[in-house]
Scaffold this motif. Structure first.
Motif, mmCIF file in Angstrom:
data_model
loop_
_atom_site.group_PDB
_atom_site.id
_atom_site.type_symbol
_atom_site.label_atom_id
_atom_site.label_comp_id
_atom_site.label_asym_id
_atom_site.label_seq_id
_atom_site.Cartn_x
_atom_site.Cartn_y
_atom_site.Cartn_z
ATOM 1 N N LYS A 72 1.292 -0.681 -0.094
ATOM 2 C CA LYS A 72 -0.148 0.241 0.165
ATOM 3 C C LYS A 72 0.614 0.941 -0.068
ATOM 4 O O LYS A 72 0.177 2.218 -0.495
ATOM 5 N N GLU A 123 1.392 14.700 -6.025
ATOM 6 C CA GLU A 123 1.393 13.822 -6.612
ATOM 7 C C GLU A 123 2.015 12.713 -6.545
ATOM 8 O O GLU A 123 1.248 11.462 -6.626
ATOM 9 N N LYS A 126 1.205 10.049 -0.813
ATOM 10 C CA LYS A 126 0.144 8.589 -0.553
ATOM 11 C C LYS A 126 -0.161 8.951 0.618
ATOM 12 O O LYS A 126 -1.017 7.899 0.741
ATOM 13 N N CYS A 147 -7.946 13.285 1.631
ATOM 14 C CA CYS A 147 -7.424 11.931 1.290
ATOM 15 C C CYS A 147 -8.624 11.458 0.562
ATOM 16 O O CYS A 147 -8.258 10.454 -0.513
ATOM 17 N N LYS A 148 -9.884 11.085 0.694
ATOM 18 C CA LYS A 148 -11.053 10.662 -0.094
ATOM 19 C C LYS A 148 -10.338 11.395 -2.121
ATOM 20 O O LYS A 148 -10.350 10.660 -2.417
ATOM 21 N N GLU A 149 -10.749 12.462 -2.228
ATOM 22 C CA GLU A 149 -10.305 13.365 -3.372
ATOM 23 C C GLU A 149 -9.161 12.857 -3.670
ATOM 24 O O GLU A 149 -8.758 12.545 -4.710
ATOM 25 N N LYS A 150 -8.318 12.753 -3.283
ATOM 26 C CA LYS A 150 -6.657 12.652 -4.063
ATOM 27 C C LYS A 150 -5.901 11.252 -3.532
ATOM 28 O O LYS A 150 -5.586 10.928 -4.091
ATOM 29 N N ASN A 151 -7.114 10.557 -2.864
ATOM 30 C CA ASN A 151 -7.013 8.727 -2.759
ATOM 31 C C ASN A 151 -5.607 9.106 -1.835
ATOM 32 O O ASN A 151 -4.858 7.782 -2.263
ATOM 33 N N ILE A 152 -5.220 9.897 -0.751
ATOM 34 C CA ILE A 152 -4.254 9.125 0.140
ATOM 35 C C ILE A 152 -4.699 8.552 1.659
ATOM 36 O O ILE A 152 -5.897 8.610 2.035
ATOM 37 N N ILE A 153 -3.787 7.621 1.560
ATOM 38 C CA ILE A 153 -4.033 6.784 3.206
ATOM 39 C C ILE A 153 -4.050 7.989 4.371
ATOM 40 O O ILE A 153 -3.337 8.699 4.646
#
Length: 391
Positions: A72, A123, A126, A147-153
């Motif tokens: 991940k 970008e 992560k 986090c949801k918008e950028k696909n970040i953990i």
């Protein structure tokens, strides 16, 4: 004069009897009592899985190792962290060749500055490792949206903030993984100890293996990460990934089970103490305290000197010590000013002006799990002595 300590003792005969029961059993390392405590902890905090380790620092290490081994996260991925936290928020990231990006804090809440966080994301970002400092929740609605918008953990270092809540939800359970410390001076005290929680079964199985040498022995038969042979002899010494010995003791887990039954009362008392502290400290115009977000569990009481008191922290520290009041910096201040930073792969976003201000003008004193008014009154008298010298 009795000392105003950073923490108090919440043990009584129940904890001592729990230790004695372990001694009588003649089984001391990680076993059934650890499993029992983990089950109770997960139920208490409303998470699927809890894994106990030998410290809150190890809880963080387990979290980061599991994310890397599960792919991940990978080497050189960027992880945003607040500039003010404890060392072991940062070290596991560096140990797994992740790149730290330090972002300034909000001077009022002492947690990461949301606007600076938004601007710091690239970008390559992560993960965000949010730290709930001194018991105080982050402004999670905005962080979750980012986090949801950028696909970040989203990860939570909640080692100082057990029992605190954001919008009614227990801190430590908001991100993909959350960590807690049960060190003796913390909300729940097991001598040494830590807990990592998650709802992700695969990550849980990685942590079960990593905690004990990277072997398969502690994995369930239906493991998500490895199919065990029907041969316990083979699986007793079978290693599938680089791991550590982060196992807790049965004594620590037995104490933890007792302490969990006291936790609600402990948090309630700490909040009552904080109400009294806020009322008393409000008479000082040039002293700032931590602004509470939602429901803090008040690990300690932060004091930040401003205005006419700015730059005079050492004088106040000496007065507090003279009055037998234990005092510490606000965690590690601006961590990038520590020599250890030389060993990390990192960058600094912006100027960290608020972290610097806290570093130079901040301190904290203890909050307790019992009624603490007399000590707070002593603290106020000591600050009044400081004020007279700087009137």
């Amino acid at each position: 004069m009795e000392k105003y300590l950073l923490s108090d003792d919440t043990w009584n005969n129940e904890e001592l009897e729990a230790i004695n029961e372990v001694i009588k059993s003649n089984f001391f390392t990680m076993g059934e009592r650890v499993k029992k405590f983990e089950k109770e902890f997960a139920e208490k905090f409303g998470t699927k899985y809890a894994i106990m380790s030998n410290s809150g620092s190890s809880a963080n290490l387990l979290a980061i190792a599991a994310l890397v081994y599960s792919k991940k996260l990978k080497a050189e991925d960027e992880v945003i962290v607040p500039a003010v936290s404890w060392s072991t928020t940062f070290f596991p990231l560096a140990q797994y060749n992740l790149k730290l990006k330090f972002v300034d804090i909000n001077r009022k809440t002492l947690n990461i500055d949301i606007e600076e966080l938004k601007k710091a994301i690239t970008e390559n970002t992560k993960a965000i490792f949010a730290v709930n400092l001194l018991g105080n929740p982050n402004e999670f609605n905005e962080i979750i949206e980012i986090c949801k918008e950028k696909n970040i953990i989203l990860l939570e270092d909640n080692c100082e903030s057990m029992g605190a809540k954001y919008k009614g939800k227990q801190l430590g359970t908001i991100g993909l993984i959350g960590t807690y410390s049960t060190f003796y001076s913390h909300h729940l005290c097991t001598m040494e100890g830590g807990v990592t929680v998650t709802n992700d079964e695969e990550l849980y199985h990685y942590m079960l293996s990593i905690r004990a040498h990277g072997w398969t022995r502690n994995l369930p038969e239906n493991s998500k990460i490895y199919k065990k042979k029907e041969d316990p002899f083979y699986e007793s010494f079978n290693f599938i990934m680089p791991g550590y010995n982060l196992r807790p003791l049965e004594m620590e887990a037995a104490i933890g089970s007792i302490q969990l039954t006291k936790l609600d009362r402990i948090i309630s008392q700490r909040r009552e103490n904080a109400t009294y502290f806020k009322e008393k400290i409000s008479i000082f115009e040039d002293i700032q305290i931590q602004k509470e977000v939602e429901e803090s569990s008040w690990f300690g009481f932060a004091i930040i000197l401003k205005g006419k008191y700015e730059g005079k922290r050492q004088q106040l520290v000496e007065i507090l010590r003279k009055n037998n009041i234990e005092v510490r910096p606000i965690v590690a201040g601006n961590f990038t000013r520590n020599k250890a930073i030389e060993y990390l792969n990192y960058e600094i976003y912006g100027k960290l002006e608020n972290a610097d201000f806290i570093h130079d003008n901040g301190l904290f004193v203890g909050n307790h799990s019992i009624e603490n008014k007399k000590n707070i009154d002593r603290l106020i008298l000591a600050i009044e002595e400081f004020e007279k010298l700087n009137g």
